[in-house]
Each structure stands twice: as C-alpha cells, then as structure tokens.
Design a protein around this motif. Structure first.
Motif, PDB file in Angstrom:
ATOM      1  N   ARG A  27      -3.120  10.639   1.785  1.00  0.00           N
ATOM      2  CA  ARG A  27      -3.621   9.278   1.950  1.00  0.00           C
ATOM      3  C   ARG A  27      -4.233   8.753   0.643  1.00  0.00           C
ATOM      4  O   ARG A  27      -4.046   7.583   0.287  1.00  0.00           O
ATOM      5  CB  ARG A  27      -4.652   9.245   3.081  1.00  0.00           C
ATOM      6  CG  ARG A  27      -4.065   9.523   4.464  1.00  0.00           C
ATOM      7  CD  ARG A  27      -5.045   9.201   5.577  1.00  0.00           C
ATOM      8  NE  ARG A  27      -6.220  10.058   5.539  1.00  0.00           N
ATOM      9  CZ  ARG A  27      -6.304  11.235   6.176  1.00  0.00           C
ATOM     10  NH1 ARG A  27      -5.268  11.701   6.870  1.00  0.00           N
ATOM     11  NH2 ARG A  27      -7.409  11.955   6.109  1.00  0.00           N
ATOM     12  N   ARG A  28      -4.923   9.623  -0.067  1.00  0.00           N
ATOM     13  CA  ARG A  28      -5.512   9.201  -1.333  1.00  0.00           C
ATOM     14  C   ARG A  28      -4.428   8.882  -2.358  1.00  0.00           C
ATOM     15  O   ARG A  28      -4.554   7.948  -3.152  1.00  0.00           O
ATOM     16  CB  ARG A  28      -6.427  10.310  -1.864  1.00  0.00           C
ATOM     17  CG  ARG A  28      -7.715  10.456  -1.063  1.00  0.00           C
ATOM     18  CD  ARG A  28      -8.542  11.632  -1.532  1.00  0.00           C
ATOM     19  NE  ARG A  28      -9.803  11.712  -0.789  1.00  0.00           N
ATOM     20  CZ  ARG A  28     -10.669  12.704  -0.902  1.00  0.00           C
ATOM     21  NH1 ARG A  28     -10.415  13.719  -1.717  1.00  0.00           N
ATOM     22  NH2 ARG A  28     -11.796  12.692  -0.193  1.00  0.00           N
ATOM     23  N   TYR A  58      -1.462   7.797  -1.650  1.00  0.00           N
ATOM     24  CA  TYR A  58      -0.832   6.540  -1.254  1.00  0.00           C
ATOM     25  C   TYR A  58      -1.680   5.356  -1.703  1.00  0.00           C
ATOM     26  O   TYR A  58      -1.159   4.350  -2.189  1.00  0.00           O
ATOM     27  CB  TYR A  58      -0.636   6.515   0.266  1.00  0.00           C
ATOM     28  CG  TYR A  58       0.030   5.245   0.753  1.00  0.00           C
ATOM     29  CD1 TYR A  58       1.391   5.033   0.539  1.00  0.00           C
ATOM     30  CD2 TYR A  58      -0.705   4.257   1.409  1.00  0.00           C
ATOM     31  CE1 TYR A  58       2.008   3.870   0.968  1.00  0.00           C
ATOM     32  CE2 TYR A  58      -0.102   3.087   1.844  1.00  0.00           C
ATOM     33  CZ  TYR A  58       1.255   2.899   1.615  1.00  0.00           C
ATOM     34  OH  TYR A  58       1.856   1.741   2.039  1.00  0.00           O
ATOM     35  N   ARG A  59      -3.020   5.447  -1.557  1.00  0.00           N
ATOM     36  CA  ARG A  59      -3.891   4.370  -2.011  1.00  0.00           C
ATOM     37  C   ARG A  59      -3.777   4.187  -3.518  1.00  0.00           C
ATOM     38  O   ARG A  59      -3.789   3.059  -4.028  1.00  0.00           O
ATOM     39  CB  ARG A  59      -5.344   4.678  -1.621  1.00  0.00           C
ATOM     40  CG  ARG A  59      -5.628   4.541  -0.132  1.00  0.00           C
ATOM     41  CD  ARG A  59      -7.116   4.415   0.147  1.00  0.00           C
ATOM     42  NE  ARG A  59      -7.861   5.596  -0.251  1.00  0.00           N
ATOM     43  CZ  ARG A  59      -8.088   6.630   0.540  1.00  0.00           C
ATOM     44  NH1 ARG A  59      -7.598   6.646   1.790  1.00  0.00           N
ATOM     45  NH2 ARG A  59      -8.776   7.656   0.116  1.00  0.00           N
ATOM     46  N   ASP A  60      -3.628   5.296  -4.242  1.00  0.00           N
ATOM     47  CA  ASP A  60      -3.462   5.229  -5.697  1.00  0.00           C
ATOM     48  C   ASP A  60      -2.150   4.534  -6.050  1.00  0.00           C
ATOM     49  O   ASP A  60      -2.086   3.740  -7.011  1.00  0.00           O
ATOM     50  CB  ASP A  60      -3.491   6.641  -6.277  1.00  0.00           C
ATOM     51  CG  ASP A  60      -3.629   6.650  -7.784  1.00  0.00           C
ATOM     52  OD1 ASP A  60      -4.485   5.913  -8.305  1.00  0.00           O
ATOM     53  OD2 ASP A  60      -2.870   7.398  -8.445  1.00  0.00           O
ATOM     54  N   VAL A  75      -0.528   2.259  -4.167  1.00  0.00           N
ATOM     55  CA  VAL A  75      -0.671   0.832  -3.854  1.00  0.00           C
ATOM     56  C   VAL A  75      -1.427   0.124  -4.975  1.00  0.00           C
ATOM     57  O   VAL A  75      -1.050  -0.964  -5.418  1.00  0.00           O
ATOM     58  CB  VAL A  75      -1.402   0.655  -2.499  1.00  0.00           C
ATOM     59  CG1 VAL A  75      -1.771  -0.815  -2.285  1.00  0.00           C
ATOM     60  CG2 VAL A  75      -0.527   1.154  -1.365  1.00  0.00           C
TER      61      VAL A  75
END
Length: 473
Positions: free
Chosen positions: A432-433, A435-437, A439
């Motif tokens: 998840r981290r 993926y946020r990076d 985005v």
C-alpha cells in the motif's frame, strides 16, 4: 657377458629364462627398450630364434612390432624393486605366457621366466580376469543407480573402487572447458585430501596436456610422472607436490563433450582386474550421474531464480516468507515497482524495458543485498532482510531512496518488524505504501509526460549500444 649369466642351473631350468639390460628414456627411470644379455635353450626354442641372433640385440630390434607392455613391466620391477607375476598373450611369438619378472642385484638388469600356457589354461585365466572386472563394474553400477542420494552414491562408488585398486587417492575432476575442480575424493589412511586445493584451477595450464595422451589411447595412463617434466611442467609440479608417482585418468564424456576425469593416484598393479576397462566402463555411469545431477541443479535453479535479472523469483520468495515466519526474529521489507514500464516497452521496445528491470534488480541488490532481493512479478520487486536492526534497515532504505532519485524511477514502500510472525501483514502494508508512492510520482510528473522523465536520460547511454533503434526525445 654371456659367461657372467650362465651358471649350470639356468641351463637346467625347465622354463624359458632370459636376462635383460634395461635401456632407459631421458628421464633415467622409464624403460624404453631392453638388451638381451642371457637366454637359455628353452627360451630360444620358445621364441624360435637362435641364441646368437638374440644376445647383444635390443628387444625392439628383434621384434619390431613388440608389445610395449613388456617395457611397462620392466619399469615397474625396476622402480619398485620387487618381482611381479602375470599371464598375458605375447603377439611376438603367438603364445600365452605365464611369466615372472624380477630385478637383479646388479642395478639396471632384470630377469624373466616364461612358461607356455595351453589354450585352456589361458582361456581360464582370461575368463577369470574378465569375470572379476565385470563383477567390479556391476557392483559400482548398482551403487550409482541405487537409492542413495547423489553425494552418498558418488562417495560410495569411489570407496568400492578403492577396495580393488588400493590407490593413494581416487577422485573426480569436473571440467567446464576453462577450469577444473575436484568434486569427489577418496583417500587412503594417511594421505592428505586435495579437495580444498584443486578448485577452479586453469584447465589448459594444469591438465590440458592430458589430451595428448588421448590421441592414441582411451585413457591417460602415466606410469611415471617424470615424462611430464619437460613438456608439461605446471602439471608435473602439481602432481609431484601431491606425492603422485603414477596415475590413471579416464575421461568422462556427456553428449560428446568432456566434462571430467575419473582418476587414481599410485594405484596397485593387479593382474586380476583390467583397471583401464573398469575405469572406462564406470566412467559412463559416472557421466550419467553427473549429467543428471547438473540437469536437476539447473531445473532447481530455474524454479527459484528469475532468468532476466538473476534475482530469486516468486517461488523462492514464498519459501522465504514461510521460513522467516517460522523462525521469527526481525525483518525489513521493501516493496518496489518500476514506474512507467509499459510506456518504456511501448515507446522504446521490450529490450529497453528489460534493461529497466535489470537496472532495478542491480539497484536493489546493491543497496539491500543480492540474496535478499526478489522479482515477484513483471515490474514488482520485494526485499526481505532477516535479522536486521531497525537503524541499519532505515539507513539501507534511505540509501535506496537517494539512489532511486538519481538512477531509476521506482515507487517504493518499506516496513520493519520486530517479529517476522507478522510478515504477511507487513508485506501488504509495504504494498500500500508503494502504491501511494507511485500515485504521488504520477501526480508530480503527469502521466503524459512520463516518457520525458529523468529515468530515460540516465539510461540513454547504456541503451543506445544495446538497442540501435531507440530514439530518446
């Protein structure tokens, strides 16, 4: 000279008797020919040649096509200083001969006694030798094709061979065309192991000279290593260092390619066993064993490693996760994903995409350790660093972050655990981290501007030599 060798007893001996002066090769130890010094009447009758036609003449001048094995027996008797007995066919006179050779008290002279052996007796001896030889081969083939694991079976086979040949060392040298390594070994009591010293040595420099022996024979048989001293000094010194005086080395082939040698050092002469026949037959079974093991190793490697990047693959990753969760302890996790891999493939071709993946693998391996990095999907990578302190992991990840900014465009996420039992949850968290990076990256550069990102500028030079049709705008 004749009077010195003719006590009455020799004329009355009921067997053929002859004394020879040894004629040595340049090394002073290997017998190249002999000179007739004395023969009794029975010998002359057996040979069909008069005494005056023999005395003072060399063996090979009398028998131009004589069997060189007689010189081997002479060399052995001279060097070891003891008598030997055997029964062989003598093509010079067309008879089977049961004989004994012994060195005389006067240095450089040997005596032979010969007995004509009738065909039935000769055939019995020949059959007995073949039976013993075949029995040895059968026992070893059963070992190599049995239920024992690879290493146990190979060690067992060498141990069985040692019972027949009684050598100082029995061993297998595996070659790859460039180097050779000693992979299996049996040593007699008191003989030093060479496994550690004979690893990754230059093939051509050390044992490449053995191939000249194979031009005229099916095995390398060196009765005295002194024959190597002038023409093959590196091999000579290496063998002398190991205390080797004589050896036999039978090549091991697979698919027509030389993959090794089966060797014996300082083995005993045994008339009951055809040593060369045993070695050459056993070498086929060993070749099959080696080739099968190499294939299994290759398949095992392919099942655990990614062929493009050289990193471990998802199979290895899943196994590592299970192992770490059972063993507990600390673990650092990094999830990485290449930004814009599809765009790279679409715009510059898949070779450019492959280059991006390999650069990513190199970066992760460099920052976190090659043994800790995995390629788990097309553009997805994971790092598992077991037993790492929190501060050290933080420093490694900071280094990775800094390198990403300068080297390749990656989205990354990380987490550190005090207890690997919670590893599954940590992997999801780092995903998840990451993926946020990713985005955030796309929001910063804009999807349409991705091909102009600095990643392409950094790889331009490395790609232009490999991908001729790549044009970076």
């Amino acid at each position: 000279m004749d009077k010195d060798w003719t006590p009455d007893i020799y004329g009355d001996v009921p067997v053929a008797y002859a004394v020879y002066k040894l004629l040595f090769a340049k090394d002073g130890r290997t017998v190249r020919d002999t000179e007739y010094v004395f023969v009794n009447e029975i010998y002359c009758e057996m040979a069909g040649i008069k005494k005056e036609e023999l005395l003072g003449k060399s063996f090979f001048s009398v028998y131009a096509n004589g069997d060189p094995i007689w010189m081997t027996y002479c060399t052995k008797a001279y060097q070891e200083g003891k008598a030997f007995h055997d029964c062989i066919y003598a093509p010079e006179i067309g008879h089977w001969l049961d004989f004994t050779i012994m060195p005389l008290k006067i240095p450089g002279y040997v005596a032979y006694t010969f007995t004509n052996v009738d065909l039935d007796r000769a055939q019995q001896l020949k059959m007995k030798r073949e039976y013993t030889t075949n029995d040895v081969i059968l026992r070893i083939s059963k070992i190599l094709n049995g239920e024992e694991d690879y290493e146990t079976a190979m060690d067992h086979a060498l141990r069985e061979l040692s019972r027949i040949l009684h050598p100082d060392r029995l061993y297998i040298l595996e070659v790859d065309g460039q180097t050779f390594s000693n992979t299996f070994e049996w040593c007699a009591a008191g003989v030093k192991s060479e496994l550690a010293t004979l690893q990754q040595l230059d093939y051509a420099k050390y044992i490449g000279g053995w191939e000249r022996f194979l031009e005229t024979a099916s095995s390398v048989v060196i009765d005295d290593i002194e024959v190597l001293k002038d023409d093959d000094p590196v091999d000579y010194e290496n063998l002398r260092r190991q205390g080797i005086e004589r050896l036999i080395a039978t090549p091991i082939y697979h698919g027509g390619r030389l993959i090794g040698y089966l060797c014996a050092d300082n083995y005993e002469w045994d008339s009951r066993v055809n040593t060369v026949a045993v070695f050459e037959t056993v070498s086929y079974f060993i070749a099959a064993k080696l080739a099968n093991h190499r294939l299994l190793e290759e398949l095992d490697h392919l099942s655990r490693y990614d062929t493009l990047t050289g990193l471990r693959n998802r199979n290895a990753f899943n196994l590592a996760v299970d192992t770490l969760m059972q063993r507990r302890g600390t673990v650092g996790v990094v999830y990485a994903d290449v930004n814009g891999l599809k765009e790279i493939n679409d715009k510059y071709g898949h070779r450019a995409g492959d280059e991006a993946l390999k650069r990513t693998a190199d970066l992760l391996a460099d920052c976190c350790g090659h043994e800790h990095a995995y390629r788990v999907g097309g553009d997805e990578f994971l790092v598992l660093m077991p037993q790492v302190a929190k501060q050290e992991f933080a420093e490694r990840f900071a280094q990775l972050r800094a390198r990403v900014a300068d080297d390749v465009s990656l989205a990354v996420g990380a987490d550190w655990l005090a207890d690997a039992a919670e590893l599954d949850e940590a992997i999801s968290k780092t995903d998840r981290r990451m993926y946020r990076d990713k985005v955030a990256h796309y929001e910063q550069v804009g999807k349409k501007e991705l091909p102009r990102h600095e990643f392409y500028l950094t790889v331009k030079k490395s790609l232009q030599d490999k991908v001729n049709d790549v044009k970076i705008e």
